[in-house]
Motif scaffolding. Structure first.
Motif, PDB file in Angstrom:
ATOM      1  N   MET A 140       0.831  -1.209   0.000  1.00 28.93           N
ATOM      2  CA  MET A 140       0.000   0.000   0.000  1.00 28.93           C
ATOM      3  C   MET A 140       0.865   1.259   0.000  1.00 28.93           C
ATOM      4  N   LEU A 173       0.869   4.126  -2.796  1.00 29.81           N
ATOM      5  CA  LEU A 173       0.560   5.513  -2.435  1.00 29.81           C
ATOM      6  C   LEU A 173       1.687   6.455  -2.846  1.00 29.81           C
ATOM      7  N   ASP A 174       2.934   6.000  -2.675  1.00 36.11           N
ATOM      8  CA  ASP A 174       4.059   6.845  -3.084  1.00 36.11           C
ATOM      9  C   ASP A 174       4.065   7.072  -4.592  1.00 36.11           C
TER      10      ASP A 174
END
Length: 350
Positions: free
Chosen positions: A168, A172-173
């Motif tokens: 995750m 997200l990055d």
């Protein structure tokens, strides 16, 4: 307004408190209750420090290339505490409850508790520490409980939590980097559009100015069928010069300079105005002083040809060169009868 960070922090707090509460719900004998309580206290202190410790970001906090601000990253001392909790909790709890209760719920809470702690560490941008803590906790749990019971009582779940959290975070990055890239492209597109709008406005102004300058001359030319008298020819030549000035050196022009250029041309002088850079960073007051000095120079000029150029030199803003004596046998060097340099810092008391 409640932020995503606040929601995740509340969930982390609730999970750690719940798992610690399981360790307090003793359904069987505990040989060393003080050791059990001390382990729970160390766990909660470590988990909540890792969860709540943030510092105010500074200008030097931008991550090198990853776009992650360093206040999000867990400090080293907190990483040491997390690894210490992963190292101590399985062993101290196994010793505290005794060999007959090591698979009881109030003894196996450490597997899930350390798993949640390592999830927090992973979220705080310390993946190697998180996986090291999982390995330490897993090995010790297998030693005290056995491999199969440890896997069945929560070790698999803790591994899955940490792995899922890392996936995750990576996603997200990447989404954050894509968003930043799109924002950069949008700003560039907006800047380009704004520059095009400004250029279109400038072109419209130039066209309007050209119509004002050349319109009357063109009207008389059409009306006379191209048969112009001497006065009309002079006006046409001056109008052409005005248009060239507006196109080639608009930053040098104001009403006073335009009037002096017209006066010089009416005296029969050929004038060339060129803006070759060097005035871009000047404010309006500095430009006004330079234009005033230029108008004074033109007011006293008597050359046959005038060349007015801006200069990229760090000290000189505008150079005015006058030449005379064309066709009189004079050398090119002797024909220069005017040389004026207007500096960037113009003295008001000149």
């Amino acid at each position: 307004m409640i932020s995503v960070r606040q929601v995740l922090t509340a969930l982390g707090f609730a999970f750690t408190a719940y798992l610690a509460g399981r360790g307090l719900y003793w359904t069987g004998p505990v040989q060393y209750p003080l050791v059990m309580m001390a382990t729970l206290g160390l766990y909660l202190l470590t988990a909540w420090l890792c969860l709540f410790w943030y510092r105010r970001p500074t200008e030097a906090d931008a991550g090198p290339g990853d776009g992650i601000p360093s206040p999000e990253r867990l400090p080293a001392w907190a990483c040491v505490m997390a690894l210490a909790a992963a190292l101590l909790a399985p062993t101290t709890i196994a010793l505290a409850v005794g060999p007959n209760a090591r698979t009881a719920p109030y003894a196996t809470w450490a597997i899930g508790g350390i798993g949640v702690l390592m999830v927090i560490v992973m979220v705080r941008r310390r993946p190697w520490v998180a996986w090291a803590g999982i390995v330490i906790m897993g090995v010790e749990s297998m030693i005290w409980m056995g491999a199969i019971p440890a896997l069945a009582l929560g070790l698999v779940g803790s591994i899955v939590w940490v792995a899922g959290t890392q996936v995750m975070i990576v996603l997200l990055d990447r989404a954050a980097l894509d968003t930043a890239h799109l924002a950069t492209l949008q700003r560039a597109a907006s800047a380009w559009q704004a520059s095009q709008t400004v250029r279109q406005r400038e072109r419209r102004l130039q066209v309007q100015r050209a119509l004002v300058v050349a319109g009357p001359v063109l009207t008389r030319t059409v009306a006379s069928g191209g048969e112009l008298d001497e006065a009309d020819r002079i006006e046409a030549r001056i109008a052409e010069g005005r248009l060239r000035d507006e196109l080639r050196g608009p930053r040098l022009l104001d009403d006073d300079v335009r009037a002096q250029l017209d006066a010089v041309r009416r005296r029969g002088t050929a004038v060339t105005v060129l803006d070759e850079g060097g005035l871009e960073g000047l404010d309006e007051k500095s430009l006004a002083l330079i234009r005033s000095r230029l108008a004074d120079t033109l007011r006293t000029a008597s050359s046959d040809r005038l060349y007015i150029r801006t200069s990229p030199h760090e000290r000189i803003a505008v150079t005015v060169v006058g030449r005379s004596g064309a066709g009189s046998g004079l050398s090119e060097e002797d024909a220069v009868d005017l040389w004026a340099e207007i500096p960037h810092a113009v003295d008001d008391d000149r």
